[in-house]
Design a protein around this motif. Structure first.
Motif, mmCIF file in Angstrom:
data_model
loop_
_atom_site.group_PDB
_atom_site.id
_atom_site.type_symbol
_atom_site.label_atom_id
_atom_site.label_comp_id
_atom_site.label_asym_id
_atom_site.label_seq_id
_atom_site.Cartn_x
_atom_site.Cartn_y
_atom_site.Cartn_z
ATOM 1 N N ARG A 265 0.835 -1.204 0.000
ATOM 2 C CA ARG A 265 0.000 0.000 0.000
ATOM 3 C C ARG A 265 0.870 1.255 0.000
ATOM 4 N N ARG A 266 1.939 1.222 0.772
ATOM 5 C CA ARG A 266 2.843 2.378 0.822
ATOM 6 C C ARG A 266 3.503 2.609 -0.534
ATOM 7 N N GLN A 267 3.908 1.506 -1.204
ATOM 8 C CA GLN A 267 4.520 1.644 -2.526
ATOM 9 C C GLN A 267 3.527 2.207 -3.537
ATOM 10 N N LEU A 268 2.291 1.727 -3.504
ATOM 11 C CA LEU A 268 1.294 2.243 -4.430
ATOM 12 C C LEU A 268 0.987 3.711 -4.158
ATOM 13 N N THR A 269 0.992 4.083 -2.886
ATOM 14 C CA THR A 269 0.750 5.480 -2.533
ATOM 15 C C THR A 269 1.851 6.362 -3.087
ATOM 16 N N GLU A 270 3.106 5.926 -2.943
ATOM 17 C CA GLU A 270 4.220 6.732 -3.449
ATOM 18 C C GLU A 270 4.223 6.772 -4.974
ATOM 19 N N LYS A 271 3.859 5.663 -5.603
ATOM 20 C CA LYS A 271 3.935 5.589 -7.056
ATOM 21 C C LYS A 271 2.804 6.343 -7.735
ATOM 22 N N PHE A 272 1.588 6.223 -7.232
ATOM 23 C CA PHE A 272 0.432 6.795 -7.919
ATOM 24 C C PHE A 272 -0.197 7.970 -7.180
ATOM 25 N N GLY A 273 0.332 8.360 -6.030
ATOM 26 C CA GLY A 273 -0.288 9.416 -5.253
ATOM 27 C C GLY A 273 -1.689 9.005 -4.832
ATOM 28 N N PHE A 274 -1.819 7.790 -4.439
ATOM 29 C CA PHE A 274 -3.090 7.099 -4.270
ATOM 30 C C PHE A 274 -3.341 6.917 -2.783
ATOM 31 N N THR A 275 -4.343 7.588 -2.255
ATOM 32 C CA THR A 275 -4.649 7.419 -0.835
ATOM 33 C C THR A 275 -6.110 7.056 -0.657
ATOM 34 N N LEU A 276 -6.395 6.389 0.405
ATOM 35 C CA LEU A 276 -7.770 5.994 0.691
ATOM 36 C C LEU A 276 -8.650 7.204 0.966
ATOM 37 N N LYS A 277 -8.075 8.249 1.563
ATOM 38 C CA LYS A 277 -8.869 9.442 1.841
ATOM 39 C C LYS A 277 -9.350 10.092 0.551
ATOM 40 N N ARG A 278 -8.479 10.135 -0.455
ATOM 41 C CA ARG A 278 -8.888 10.715 -1.733
ATOM 42 C C ARG A 278 -10.002 9.907 -2.368
ATOM 43 N N ILE A 279 -9.881 8.599 -2.305
ATOM 44 C CA ILE A 279 -10.914 7.747 -2.898
ATOM 45 C C ILE A 279 -12.233 7.948 -2.161
ATOM 46 N N LYS A 280 -12.190 8.014 -0.836
ATOM 47 C CA LYS A 280 -13.412 8.229 -0.063
ATOM 48 C C LYS A 280 -14.042 9.571 -0.409
ATOM 49 N N ARG A 281 -13.223 10.605 -0.573
ATOM 50 C CA ARG A 281 -13.756 11.923 -0.954
ATOM 51 C C ARG A 281 -14.422 11.878 -2.321
ATOM 52 N N LYS A 282 -13.764 11.201 -3.273
ATOM 53 C CA LYS A 282 -14.338 11.111 -4.612
ATOM 54 C C LYS A 282 -15.669 10.373 -4.589
ATOM 55 N N PHE A 283 -15.724 9.267 -3.844
ATOM 56 C CA PHE A 283 -16.980 8.526 -3.750
ATOM 57 C C PHE A 283 -18.068 9.340 -3.069
ATOM 58 N N SER A 284 -17.694 10.082 -2.040
ATOM 59 C CA SER A 284 -18.715 10.893 -1.366
ATOM 60 C C SER A 284 -19.201 12.016 -2.274
ATOM 61 N N LYS A 285 -18.314 12.606 -3.094
ATOM 62 C CA LYS A 285 -18.739 13.640 -4.044
ATOM 63 C C LYS A 285 -19.692 13.065 -5.079
ATOM 64 N N VAL A 286 -19.336 11.880 -5.608
ATOM 65 C CA VAL A 286 -20.200 11.247 -6.607
ATOM 66 C C VAL A 286 -21.535 10.887 -5.985
ATOM 67 N N LYS A 287 -21.516 10.359 -4.793
ATOM 68 C CA LYS A 287 -22.746 9.985 -4.094
ATOM 69 C C LYS A 287 -23.607 11.226 -3.832
ATOM 70 N N HIS A 288 -22.954 12.323 -3.416
ATOM 71 C CA HIS A 288 -23.671 13.563 -3.136
ATOM 72 C C HIS A 288 -24.300 14.116 -4.427
ATOM 73 N N GLN A 289 -23.558 14.043 -5.565
ATOM 74 C CA GLN A 289 -24.077 14.530 -6.837
ATOM 75 C C GLN A 289 -25.256 13.690 -7.307
ATOM 76 N N VAL A 290 -25.185 12.379 -7.104
ATOM 77 C CA VAL A 290 -26.257 11.498 -7.545
ATOM 78 C C VAL A 290 -27.520 11.731 -6.712
ATOM 79 N N LEU A 291 -27.348 11.940 -5.408
ATOM 80 C CA LEU A 291 -28.503 12.122 -4.549
ATOM 81 C C LEU A 291 -29.164 13.484 -4.722
ATOM 82 N N HIS A 292 -28.408 14.521 -5.165
ATOM 83 C CA HIS A 292 -28.995 15.862 -5.299
ATOM 84 C C HIS A 292 -29.142 16.248 -6.711
#
Length: 82
Positions: free
Chosen positions: A55-82
């Motif tokens: 996970r640490r290697q993937l984070t360093e390689k792709f700038g990939f964090t779970l917080k970013r993914i959660k934010r993106k999903f919450s934005k998409v969910k918020h857009q779909v619901l409203h």
């Protein structure tokens, strides 16, 4: 769970004192199970370290964090619901 383990240990000690034949019949399988549990625990520790490192290697390689993914999903969910 801890209480059950303590009762088991106390029971084994009492069985060793009062009924050694039964204790010796139970001891061999219990020892084998304990060995397999210890091996499983060591494998669990090794794999958890491996996955943390991956996970640490993937984070360093792709700038990939779970917080970013959660934010993106919450934005998409918020857009779909409203």
């Amino acid at each position: 769970m801890k209480t059950l383990i303590n009762f088991g240990i106390i029971g084994l000690i009492l069985m060793y004192i009062f009924d050694q034949e039964t204790y010796l019949n139970l001891e061999a399988p219990v020892v084998h199970v304990i060995h397999f549990l210890l091996i499983g625990y060591v494998v669990w520790i090794l794999l958890s370290d491996l996955f943390k490192g991956l996970r640490r290697q993937l984070t360093e390689k792709f700038g990939f964090t779970l917080k970013r993914i959660k934010r993106k999903f919450s934005k998409v969910k918020h857009q779909v619901l409203h």
